[in-house]
Design an enzyme around this catalytic site. Sequence first.
Site, PDB file in Angstrom:
ATOM      1  N   LYS A  53       0.838  -1.205   0.000  1.00  0.00           N
ATOM      2  CA  LYS A  53       0.000   0.000   0.000  1.00  0.00           C
ATOM      3  C   LYS A  53       0.872   1.253   0.000  1.00  0.00           C
ATOM      4  O   LYS A  53       0.572   2.228  -0.689  1.00  0.00           O
ATOM      5  CB  LYS A  53      -0.943  -0.027   1.210  1.00  0.00           C
ATOM      6  CG  LYS A  53      -2.036  -1.093   1.083  1.00  0.00           C
ATOM      7  CD  LYS A  53      -2.751  -1.331   2.402  1.00  0.00           C
ATOM      8  CE  LYS A  53      -3.644  -2.564   2.321  1.00  0.00           C
ATOM      9  NZ  LYS A  53      -4.200  -2.973   3.621  1.00  0.00           N
ATOM     10  N   GLN A  97      -4.578  -1.499   9.946  1.00  0.00           N
ATOM     11  CA  GLN A  97      -4.364  -2.816   9.326  1.00  0.00           C
ATOM     12  C   GLN A  97      -4.985  -3.927  10.191  1.00  0.00           C
ATOM     13  O   GLN A  97      -4.679  -4.043  11.369  1.00  0.00           O
ATOM     14  CB  GLN A  97      -2.856  -3.060   9.109  1.00  0.00           C
ATOM     15  CG  GLN A  97      -2.526  -4.359   8.410  1.00  0.00           C
ATOM     16  CD  GLN A  97      -3.055  -4.445   6.973  1.00  0.00           C
ATOM     17  OE1 GLN A  97      -2.986  -3.498   6.204  1.00  0.00           O
ATOM     18  NE2 GLN A  97      -3.587  -5.602   6.614  1.00  0.00           N
ATOM     19  N   ASP A 120     -10.647   3.360   4.002  1.00  0.00           N
ATOM     20  CA  ASP A 120     -10.699   1.894   3.881  1.00  0.00           C
ATOM     21  C   ASP A 120     -12.120   1.388   4.179  1.00  0.00           C
ATOM     22  O   ASP A 120     -12.377   0.189   4.151  1.00  0.00           O
ATOM     23  CB  ASP A 120      -9.686   1.267   4.848  1.00  0.00           C
ATOM     24  CG  ASP A 120      -9.286  -0.142   4.440  1.00  0.00           C
ATOM     25  OD1 ASP A 120      -9.308  -0.443   3.238  1.00  0.00           O
ATOM     26  OD2 ASP A 120      -8.958  -0.941   5.329  1.00  0.00           O
TER      27      ASP A 120
END
Length: 281
Positions: A53, A97, A120
């Site tokens: 990423k 994450q 996200d």
Amino acid sequence: MALELNGKVLAGCVEAELEERVRGVVDKLGFKPVLATILVVDNPASVTYVKMKAKACERIGLESRIVKLDENTTTDELLAQIKSLNDEKRVCGILLQHPVPKQIDERACFDAIRPDKDVDGVNSLSFGKMAMGEPAYVSATPYGIIRILKHYGIELAGKHAVVVGRSAILGKPVAMLLLNENCTVTICHSKTKNLPEVLRSADIVVGCVGKPNFIQADWLKEGVVLVDAGYNKGNVGDIDLENCISKSSAYTPVPGGVGPMTINSLLLQTVESAEKLADKK
Ligand code: NAP
């Protein structure tokens, strides 16, 4: 012959457009917008995803910041870190994450991310709005799946989509997005009875089970569209693609299908967030 839905190629084309958009944002803001990634568990898979990423951000001119926290971090400490990123102007996107260590309340932390920085799409409010068909940042993998299906002109309205898996980041949101596109949607999970029978009536199958080669060719009907979101050890998906592709009309390969589209959706939503900030100037 089945059509390959190539996420790598599509993501590459979109990245070129995003690079241009980031240049415009940097001109207006006078600084590089930041995507901040919080990494609590130092497992090899998470580290690899975070690095991928970060590289993708750099390719399009965004600044990537990785915030590494100790594995003994408490929920309160993580919440404090999220608050600080929420308050920092240059940070346009925050990514926590998954997974986090067991002692942390992951849902509370996801929900602490400001919805306008939740690029996200993990926040409950973002999920609720998306499910209502309202504008919101969408969970990155489901968004990548819908974008690739639409890009390749896969007909969705009226089709029976069967989603195998119901996680909060993947199965549930992808099912909602397909419903918003007027699919008739069935969600299957570990307690589903007669899974092969349910799958035999599917026009579209989304595999998000987390079990290598789980979905079998004799569970599918001819002409099915296969979306394999699975990513298991050895670059293996959740659908036994080797034996299933010949039955399908279209399929996402593993690797090179859903994976690149996930990162691309994260970039796209970070650029949108940065553009909103630049518009306020
Ligand atoms: P997860 O949280 O472990 O969820 C797995 C789901 O599969 C659960 O809902 C579970 O049902 C269901 N399931 C398990 N065994 C089953 C069975 N025998 N029959 C039917 N359903 C079954 O996994 P996830 O985070 O959603 O990830 C799923 C896959 O996607 C993994 O391979 C992961 O690596 C991959 N992934 C890929 C990307 C990408 O960018 N390509 C991103 C995220 C995840 P219950 O709810 O009943 O337990």
